[in-house]
Scaffold this motif. Sequence first.
Motif, short mmCIF file in Angstrom:
data_model
loop_
_atom_site.label_atom_id
_atom_site.label_comp_id
_atom_site.label_asym_id
_atom_site.label_seq_id
_atom_site.Cartn_x
_atom_site.Cartn_y
_atom_site.Cartn_z
N LEU A 120 79.94 69.70 43.10
CA LEU A 120 79.55 68.52 43.88
C LEU A 120 80.41 68.27 45.12
O LEU A 120 80.30 67.22 45.74
CB LEU A 120 79.59 67.28 42.98
CG LEU A 120 78.53 67.22 41.88
CD1 LEU A 120 78.79 66.05 40.95
CD2 LEU A 120 77.13 67.13 42.49
N LEU A 121 81.26 69.22 45.47
CA LEU A 121 82.14 69.01 46.62
C LEU A 121 81.38 68.72 47.91
O LEU A 121 81.89 68.04 48.79
CB LEU A 121 83.07 70.21 46.84
CG LEU A 121 84.24 70.32 45.88
CD1 LEU A 121 85.04 71.59 46.16
CD2 LEU A 121 85.14 69.09 45.95
N ASP A 122 80.16 69.22 48.02
CA ASP A 122 79.38 68.95 49.23
C ASP A 122 78.48 67.72 49.08
O ASP A 122 77.66 67.43 49.92
CB ASP A 122 78.54 70.17 49.59
CG ASP A 122 77.52 70.54 48.53
OD1 ASP A 122 77.60 70.01 47.40
OD2 ASP A 122 76.63 71.36 48.83
N ASP A 123 78.67 66.98 47.98
CA ASP A 123 77.88 65.77 47.72
C ASP A 123 78.80 64.65 47.23
O ASP A 123 78.78 64.27 46.07
CB ASP A 123 76.79 66.08 46.69
CG ASP A 123 75.85 64.91 46.44
OD1 ASP A 123 75.99 63.87 47.12
OD2 ASP A 123 74.99 65.04 45.55
N LEU A 124 79.62 64.14 48.14
CA LEU A 124 80.60 63.12 47.77
C LEU A 124 79.95 61.83 47.28
O LEU A 124 80.53 61.12 46.46
CB LEU A 124 81.54 62.84 48.94
CG LEU A 124 82.46 63.99 49.33
CD1 LEU A 124 83.35 63.57 50.49
CD2 LEU A 124 83.29 64.47 48.16
N ASP A 125 78.74 61.53 47.75
CA ASP A 125 78.05 60.32 47.28
C ASP A 125 77.78 60.37 45.78
O ASP A 125 77.74 59.34 45.11
CB ASP A 125 76.74 60.11 48.04
CG ASP A 125 76.96 59.72 49.49
OD1 ASP A 125 78.06 59.21 49.81
OD2 ASP A 125 76.04 59.93 50.31
N THR A 126 77.60 61.56 45.25
CA THR A 126 77.41 61.74 43.81
C THR A 126 78.74 61.92 43.10
O THR A 126 78.96 61.36 42.02
CB THR A 126 76.50 62.96 43.54
OG1 THR A 126 75.25 62.76 44.19
CG2 THR A 126 76.27 63.17 42.05
N LEU A 127 79.63 62.68 43.70
CA LEU A 127 80.91 63.02 43.06
C LEU A 127 81.83 61.82 42.88
O LEU A 127 82.40 61.63 41.80
CB LEU A 127 81.64 64.10 43.86
CG LEU A 127 83.02 64.53 43.34
CD1 LEU A 127 82.93 65.03 41.90
CD2 LEU A 127 83.63 65.57 44.26
N VAL A 128 81.97 60.99 43.89
CA VAL A 128 82.92 59.86 43.81
C VAL A 128 82.63 58.93 42.63
O VAL A 128 83.54 58.61 41.87
CB VAL A 128 83.02 59.12 45.16
CG1 VAL A 128 83.78 57.81 45.02
CG2 VAL A 128 83.70 60.02 46.20
N PRO A 129 81.39 58.49 42.42
CA PRO A 129 81.14 57.64 41.24
C PRO A 129 81.44 58.34 39.91
O PRO A 129 81.89 57.70 38.96
CB PRO A 129 79.65 57.27 41.36
CG PRO A 129 79.31 57.48 42.78
CD PRO A 129 80.20 58.58 43.27
#
Length: 194
Positions: A120-129
């Motif tokens: 998910l490194l290229d999808d921070l909106d998903t990774l952070v939560p």
Amino acid sequence: ASSPCPAPMTSEGMSLLAMCVTATAMVVAGAITYRLVYPSSRAGLPTARQAMLVTSTWSKVRSMGLEAVGIMFFSNLFKAHPEALGLFPKFKDARPLESSPEFRAHALNVLQTIDKAIALLDDLDTLVPVLQKLGAKHAGYGVQPEHYDWVGAALLDTLAAGLGDEFTPEVKQSYVAVYAVVAQTMCAAMTKSK
């Protein structure tokens, strides 16, 4: 305002996160000394190249078997910090530890979580939560902010052993940059949930 979560500390008393944000610093992890340079121009985030290096080298780690790598990781952690074993009541008294089904399952679960985070490194909106939820969950386990540095050092030792010559200075710096953001995100959520 300062972060409610102290940055993870190295054995030299330096903040791992501060080392990533500042130009150059030293981290001592076991017998290995890492020279870190954080070239990101985006406030505190790894560069696209760093994310790519982590993603591409992680495929080799994955090919070694996530359970085996997880066992190596926790062995490194408990060798450097035997007191950390007390945080794991399900297997803290198991001997030999590597034979414990609970230990093996936990080692695999942690590495599967790392695998998911790297994906998910290229999808921070998903990774952070996801990281925030995981950090909040760790508040109930007795995890302290300094434990994140212990984990970071064990991870670097494990990657150095697993990747061998592919664990170049640039790859090391990339993992440190990514881990620094992961640790700060999780630790901040952990502290907030206490």
